[in-house]
Design a protein around this motif. Structure first.
Motif, PDB file in Angstrom:
ATOM      1  N   ASP A 202       0.820  -1.210   0.000  1.00 58.69           N
ATOM      2  CA  ASP A 202       0.000   0.000   0.000  1.00 58.69           C
ATOM      3  C   ASP A 202       0.852   1.258   0.000  1.00 58.69           C
ATOM      4  O   ASP A 202       0.411   2.312  -0.421  1.00 58.69           O
ATOM      5  CB  ASP A 202      -0.923   0.005   1.228  1.00 58.69           C
ATOM      6  N   ARG A 259      -8.255   8.610  10.204  1.00 62.49           N
ATOM      7  CA  ARG A 259      -8.901   8.590   8.898  1.00 62.49           C
ATOM      8  C   ARG A 259      -7.950   8.040   7.834  1.00 62.49           C
ATOM      9  O   ARG A 259      -8.368   7.330   6.908  1.00 62.49           O
ATOM     10  CB  ARG A 259      -9.345  10.012   8.525  1.00 62.49           C
ATOM     11  N   GLY A 260      -6.646   8.356   7.991  1.00 58.30           N
ATOM     12  CA  GLY A 260      -5.649   7.834   7.059  1.00 58.30           C
ATOM     13  C   GLY A 260      -5.532   6.325   7.147  1.00 58.30           C
ATOM     14  O   GLY A 260      -5.411   5.635   6.125  1.00 58.30           O
ATOM     15  N   ALA A 263      -8.556   4.825   5.493  1.00 54.00           N
ATOM     16  CA  ALA A 263      -8.433   4.854   4.030  1.00 54.00           C
ATOM     17  C   ALA A 263      -7.502   3.746   3.539  1.00 54.00           C
ATOM     18  O   ALA A 263      -7.764   3.119   2.505  1.00 54.00           O
ATOM     19  CB  ALA A 263      -7.922   6.222   3.583  1.00 54.00           C
ATOM     20  N   GLN A 264      -6.424   3.504   4.289  1.00 50.89           N
ATOM     21  CA  GLN A 264      -5.495   2.454   3.883  1.00 50.89           C
ATOM     22  C   GLN A 264      -6.166   1.088   3.971  1.00 50.89           C
ATOM     23  O   GLN A 264      -5.991   0.240   3.086  1.00 50.89           O
ATOM     24  CB  GLN A 264      -4.248   2.481   4.759  1.00 50.89           C
ATOM     25  N   GLU A 266      -9.280   0.468   3.586  1.00 49.39           N
ATOM     26  CA  GLU A 266     -10.221   0.362   2.470  1.00 49.39           C
ATOM     27  C   GLU A 266      -9.488   0.052   1.168  1.00 49.39           C
ATOM     28  O   GLU A 266      -9.968  -0.743   0.346  1.00 49.39           O
ATOM     29  CB  GLU A 266     -11.037   1.654   2.353  1.00 49.39           C
ATOM     30  N   ARG A 267      -8.315   0.666   0.971  1.00 47.37           N
ATOM     31  CA  ARG A 267      -7.528   0.362  -0.231  1.00 47.37           C
ATOM     32  C   ARG A 267      -7.075  -1.091  -0.234  1.00 47.37           C
ATOM     33  O   ARG A 267      -6.955  -1.719  -1.287  1.00 47.37           O
ATOM     34  CB  ARG A 267      -6.311   1.288  -0.317  1.00 47.37           C
ATOM     35  N   THR A 278     -16.560  -0.089   4.484  1.00 48.55           N
ATOM     36  CA  THR A 278     -16.236   1.300   4.807  1.00 48.55           C
ATOM     37  C   THR A 278     -15.807   1.413   6.264  1.00 48.55           C
ATOM     38  O   THR A 278     -16.556   1.019   7.164  1.00 48.55           O
ATOM     39  CB  THR A 278     -17.438   2.219   4.551  1.00 48.55           C
ATOM     40  N   TRP A 279     -14.615   1.964   6.459  1.00 49.43           N
ATOM     41  CA  TRP A 279     -14.075   2.119   7.808  1.00 49.43           C
ATOM     42  C   TRP A 279     -14.292   3.541   8.307  1.00 49.43           C
ATOM     43  O   TRP A 279     -14.159   4.494   7.557  1.00 49.43           O
ATOM     44  CB  TRP A 279     -12.582   1.808   7.820  1.00 49.43           C
ATOM     45  N   SER A 280     -14.586   3.655   9.585  1.00 45.43           N
ATOM     46  CA  SER A 280     -14.698   4.968  10.222  1.00 45.43           C
ATOM     47  C   SER A 280     -13.518   5.161  11.168  1.00 45.43           C
ATOM     48  O   SER A 280     -12.862   4.202  11.580  1.00 45.43           O
ATOM     49  CB  SER A 280     -16.000   5.063  11.022  1.00 45.43           C
TER      50      SER A 280
END
Length: 301
Positions: A202, A259-260, A263-264, A266-267, A278-280
């Motif tokens: 990633d 949040r970062g 996002a990782q 989710e990628r 979806t992650w919070s």
């Protein structure tokens, strides 16, 4: 001698090629420049296998300045020099050579570095052109390109080529280890090799499990990494695996926000504990809190 540098913390690096050479002259100049600490190493200028330098670059902190007396004390070529400086810049650290016009904390020094980069590119082009011309001339004289010993499969030639390739591979590993070994050290052996590869992937580093295990094994054999990294990862239930994976991501990049991290994940197409895609930030925080209670040393929330 160069005058003392600015208020930034200065880290000196001194290298000599053989055991019977002394660092004294370099140490005197580095001390006069105001270096807070100085690292010393014996090693040929033709090799990148320099564990002291690799550790120094790995541990240097943002704002610190790596200082050498001359450029040839640091790098074996212009391309190697640019690679080291690029790594330092990525860590928000700087570089200065006392006897050369290179200081990456100043506009003038960066200009000199750009000139060196252009020279390196020209050098590579000229070498490539000479190589093609040499091959063409050899073919015109009826000579076959390549190593005659390898064509004839002579054992001594094969062994020599194998050793040279192994050395080049090890030099390349050591030169780039600061880009991926910190993540390996933080995640292994708690995490599986597959999860380590996913985290590294990633961040844009193309690893496979087999390549990564071989690379770490080579560094362990050179006593540049702890053999515990090669131990099998313990089997975990899905939720514990998720917790340690998120802890590994957080430790690999302490500056990454919740949040970062989300996002990782989710990628990486990692599912939430409830199976969602979806992650919070709160879900990530919950897993990090669990990891802290489990004994992981994580960045402050």
């Amino acid at each position: 001698m160069a005058p003392p540098l600015s208020k930034a913390r200065l880290i000196g690096y001194a290298r000599v090629s053989t055991e019977d050479q002394a660092h004294d002259a370099q140490l005197d100049e580095l001390k006069a420049a105001g270096c807070a600490e100085i690292h010393q190493e014996h090693g040929s200028g033709a090799s990148r296998a320099r564990p002291v330098l690799a550790r120094l670059i790995r541990e240097i902190k943002p704002g610190e300045v790596l200082v050498v007396v001359r450029l040839d004390r640091l790098a074996r070529s212009v391309s190697h020099l640019l690679e080291v400086i690029e790594t330092l810049e990525a860590k928000k650290a700087h570089f200065r050579s006392l006897q050369d016009p290179i200081d990456t904390s100043t506009p003038q020094g960066m200009f000199s570095l750009q000139v060196l980069g252009a020279v390196a590119q020209l050098e590579r082009s000229l070498i490539s052109e000479r190589t093609r011309a040499g091959i063409k001339a050899a073919k015109a004289r009826g000579k076959k390109p390549g190593n005659p010993g390898m064509r004839e499969r002579r054992p001594d030639a094969i062994r020599k080529i194998t050793l040279a390739r192994e050395k080049a591979y090890l030099d390349e590993l050591i030169a780039g280890a600061d880009k991926w070994m910190p993540t390996v050290r933080r995640m292994r052996p708690h995490q599986s090799w597959e999860d380590v590869v996913r985290v590294l992937g990633d961040s844009g580093q193309p690893w496979t499990v087999a390549r990564l295990r071989r690379a770490v094994g080579k560094l362990v054999a050179q006593r540049m990494a702890d053999s515990a990294l090669l131990k099998p990862a313990s089997r975990k239930n899905p939720e514990d695996r998720l917790m340690t994976l998120i802890a590994g991501i957080a430790m690999a990049d302490p500056d990454l926000s919740l949040r970062g991290i989300a996002a990782q994940l989710e990628r990486m197409r990692e599912r939430t504990p409830r199976g969602g895609s979806t992650w919070s930030a709160s879900s990530v925080r919950k897993q990090l809190d669990r990891a802290r209670k489990a004994g992981f040393t994580l960045p402050a929330p």
